[in-house]
Scaffold this active site. Structure first.
Site, PDB file in Angstrom:
ATOM      1  N   SER A   1       0.583  -1.614  -0.013  1.00 42.58           N
ATOM      2  CA  SER A   1       0.169  -0.169  -0.114  1.00 42.58           C
ATOM      3  C   SER A   1       0.673   1.245  -0.382  1.00 42.58           C
ATOM      4  O   SER A   1       1.867   1.524   0.297  1.00 42.58           O
ATOM      5  CB  SER A   1      -0.929   0.077   1.490  1.00 42.58           C
ATOM      6  OG  SER A   1      -0.412  -0.173   2.283  1.00 42.58           O
TER       7      SER A   1
ATOM      8  N   HIS B   1     -13.016  -3.762   4.655  1.00 44.67           N
ATOM      9  CA  HIS B   1     -11.500  -3.617   5.386  1.00 44.67           C
ATOM     10  C   HIS B   1     -11.636  -4.061   6.387  1.00 44.67           C
ATOM     11  O   HIS B   1     -12.318  -2.734   7.471  1.00 44.67           O
ATOM     12  CB  HIS B   1     -10.296  -2.253   4.646  1.00 44.67           C
ATOM     13  CG  HIS B   1     -10.066  -2.127   3.498  1.00 44.67           C
ATOM     14  ND1 HIS B   1     -10.517  -1.193   2.219  1.00 44.67           N
ATOM     15  CD2 HIS B   1      -9.414  -3.171   2.478  1.00 44.67           C
ATOM     16  CE1 HIS B   1      -9.935  -1.603   1.333  1.00 44.67           C
ATOM     17  NE2 HIS B   1      -9.896  -2.369   1.415  1.00 44.67           N
ATOM     18  N   GLY B   2     -10.192  -4.369   7.512  1.00 43.98           N
ATOM     19  CA  GLY B   2     -10.027  -4.843   8.459  1.00 43.98           C
ATOM     20  C   GLY B   2     -10.869  -5.636   9.418  1.00 43.98           C
ATOM     21  O   GLY B   2     -11.597  -6.639   8.939  1.00 43.98           O
TER      22      GLY B   2
ATOM     23  N   ASP C   1      -1.670  -1.140  -3.937  1.00 44.20           N
ATOM     24  CA  ASP C   1      -2.845  -1.491  -3.689  1.00 44.20           C
ATOM     25  C   ASP C   1      -3.383  -0.401  -3.164  1.00 44.20           C
ATOM     26  O   ASP C   1      -2.621   0.849  -2.910  1.00 44.20           O
ATOM     27  CB  ASP C   1      -2.665  -2.088  -1.807  1.00 44.20           C
ATOM     28  CG  ASP C   1      -4.021  -2.482  -1.700  1.00 44.20           C
ATOM     29  OD1 ASP C   1      -5.335  -2.958  -2.974  1.00 44.20           O
ATOM     30  OD2 ASP C   1      -4.456  -2.883  -0.526  1.00 44.20           O
TER      31      ASP C   1
ATOM     32  N   ASP D   1      -6.948   3.204  -7.385  1.00 42.66           N
ATOM     33  CA  ASP D   1      -8.205   3.738  -6.461  1.00 42.66           C
ATOM     34  C   ASP D   1      -8.796   5.392  -6.851  1.00 42.66           C
ATOM     35  O   ASP D   1      -8.285   6.191  -5.967  1.00 42.66           O
ATOM     36  CB  ASP D   1      -8.322   3.048  -5.503  1.00 42.66           C
ATOM     37  CG  ASP D   1      -9.418   3.438  -4.249  1.00 42.66           C
ATOM     38  OD1 ASP D   1     -11.221   3.483  -4.760  1.00 42.66           O
ATOM     39  OD2 ASP D   1      -9.364   2.569  -3.093  1.00 42.66           O
TER      40      ASP D   1
HETATM   41  P1  13P Z   1      -8.383  -7.612   4.718  1.00 44.89           P
HETATM   42  O1  13P Z   1      -8.837  -6.207   5.849  1.00 44.89           O
HETATM   43  O2  13P Z   1     -10.257  -7.804   4.635  1.00 44.89           O
HETATM   44  O3  13P Z   1      -7.048  -8.192   4.500  1.00 44.89           O
HETATM   45  O4  13P Z   1      -8.409  -6.532   3.272  1.00 44.89           O
HETATM   46  C1  13P Z   1      -6.866  -6.320   2.530  1.00 44.89           C
HETATM   47  C2  13P Z   1      -7.462  -4.998   0.788  1.00 44.89           C
HETATM   48  O5  13P Z   1      -8.168  -5.590   0.882  1.00 44.89           O
HETATM   49  C3  13P Z   1      -6.501  -5.019   0.744  1.00 44.89           C
HETATM   50  O6  13P Z   1      -6.855  -3.470  -0.193  1.00 44.89           O
HETATM   51  O1  G3H Z   2      -6.743  -2.533   1.621  1.00 44.32           O
HETATM   52  C1  G3H Z   2      -5.799  -1.622   2.697  1.00 44.32           C
HETATM   53  C2  G3H Z   2      -4.610  -2.609   3.361  1.00 44.32           C
HETATM   54  O2  G3H Z   2      -4.970  -3.604   4.440  1.00 44.32           O
HETATM   55  C3  G3H Z   2      -3.572  -2.042   3.846  1.00 44.32           C
HETATM   56  O3  G3H Z   2      -3.636  -1.000   4.488  1.00 44.32           O
HETATM   57  O4  G3H Z   2      -2.365   1.275   4.227  1.00 44.32           O
HETATM   58  O5  G3H Z   2      -2.356   0.040   6.297  1.00 44.32           O
HETATM   59  O6  G3H Z   2      -0.923  -0.429   4.976  1.00 44.32           O
HETATM   60  P1  G3H Z   2      -2.372   0.381   4.552  1.00 44.32           P
HETATM   61 ZN    ZN Z   3      -8.170  -3.424  -0.525  1.00 49.04          ZN
END
Ligand code: 13P
Ligand code: G3H
Ligand code: ZN
Length: 307
Positions: free
Chosen positions: A50, A180-181, A82, A104
């Site tokens: 990310s 997410h999360g 990402d 995104d």
């Molecule tokens: P999770 O938080 O469900 O693992 O999803 C990760 C994600 O979509 C990263 O882009």
């Molecule tokens: O979609 C988000 C991913 O879980 C990455 O998260 O920005 O905390 O690295 P982050």
């Molecule tokens: Zn994601």
């Protein structure tokens, strides 16, 4: 084998009706774990980073780690940005050897999302780099009883078709109620999984599921046994993941399950081995646990044995 564009592994997955795991990494331990899992499972893999992971690890450092491990892996490894939102970061990623980027623009109005995605596709494709974009907003749908409100953030199949035709993206992330999360649902999991089939029928290209972690009970229990306060966490059941893949998902993003596994294992090691003075003794079992989570996902997604 060096790094490959994500399009090559995603198109093969689309053809073979399975999915590639896209695993988030921030450091050496996670990169070793997920690429090690891919080697053991003979699976293609997307290693994703990310913008905040790049800020944490450093661009040269994180690309060096992933490219170095991929070089000796003997399975296809793509290095993917990402949730790219920053134009300068996307260009830097392309210049630093990423083989895939996500733009995104899901927070933008449709036309603006199209415009920024077109711009990214133009520069990325010129460099042989694959592009993922996103349409719709990742959010739980259990609270939305009014259909119009719910549909406002889920991906619309007709919009998806127009988006893919206008932008020429290689893969499209869709919103079907995942988020997410670790806290995806308050009650039982609710997903608009039939939407995957409707979108796939329109666009045909590889579809991506974000927010796909399962938040497994055994990892939660391990963490909580050693002091974690993770109450209320709930993820996507494995059966829904398999269903989504059968309907056209070809990339499944996993971060949370690995974070939970790593922290649970570090907690256990700190508590059960008070004599340890070498950080590597704490991180080795945690890395092995992340590797085992990633390997399990590769088998679940059907990518194991494809490389
Ligand atoms: P999770 O938080 O469900 O693992 O999803 C990760 C994600 O979509 C990263 O882009
Ligand atoms: O979609 C988000 C991913 O879980 C990455 O998260 O920005 O905390 O690295 P982050
Ligand atoms: Zn994601």
């Amino acid at each position: 084998m060096g790094l490959v564009p994500s399009k090559s592994v995603l198109d093969a997955a689309n053809e073979g009706r399975y999915a590639i795991g896209a695993f988030n990494v921030n450091n050496l331990e996670f990169a070793k774990a997920v690429i090690g899992a891919a080697v053991e499972e003979r699976s293609p893999i997307i290693v994703q980073v990310s913008e905040s992971a790049i800020a944490y690890a450093g661009m040269k450092q994180i690309t060096g780690i992933v490219a170095g491990l991929a070089g000796g892996a003997g399975v296809p490894v793509a290095l993917h940005l990402d949730h790219g939102r920053n134009w300068a970061t996307i260009v830097q990623c392309i210049a630093n050897g990423f083989t895939s980027v996500m733009i995104d623009g899901s927070h933008l109005p449709f036309d603006e999302n199209v415009a920024i995605t077109q711009k990214v596709v133009e520069v990325a494709h010129a460099a042989g780099v694959s592009v993922e974009a996103e349409l719709g907003k990742l959010a739980g749908i259990e609270d939305y009883v009014v259909v119009d409100e719910r549909d406002a953030f889920l991906t619309d199949p007709d919009e998806a078709l127009a988006f893919v035709e206008k932008t020429g993206v290689d893969a499209l992330a869709v919103a079907i109620g995942t988020s997410h999360g670790p806290r995806k649902f308050k009650g039982e999991p609710v997903l608009a999984i039939d939407l995957v089939s409707k979108i796939k029928e329109k666009v045909g290209i590889p579809l991506v599921l974000h927010g796909a972690s399962g938040v497994p009970a055994e990892i939660m229990e391990l963490g909580e046994r050693f002091g974690a306060a993770w109450g209320g966490s709930k993820g996507i059941p494995d059966s829904s993941i398999v269903d989504a893949i059968s309907r056209g998902i070809n990339k499944v993003n996993i971060d949370t399950d690995m974070r939970l596994a790593f922290i649970a294992s570090v907690r256990e090691a700190l508590w059960t081995r008070p004599e340890v003075t070498d950080p590597r003794d704490l991180l080795k079992p945690a890395t092995a646990k992340v590797k085992s989570v990633a390997a399990g996902k590769m088998r679940l997604f059907g990518s194991a044995g494809r490389a």
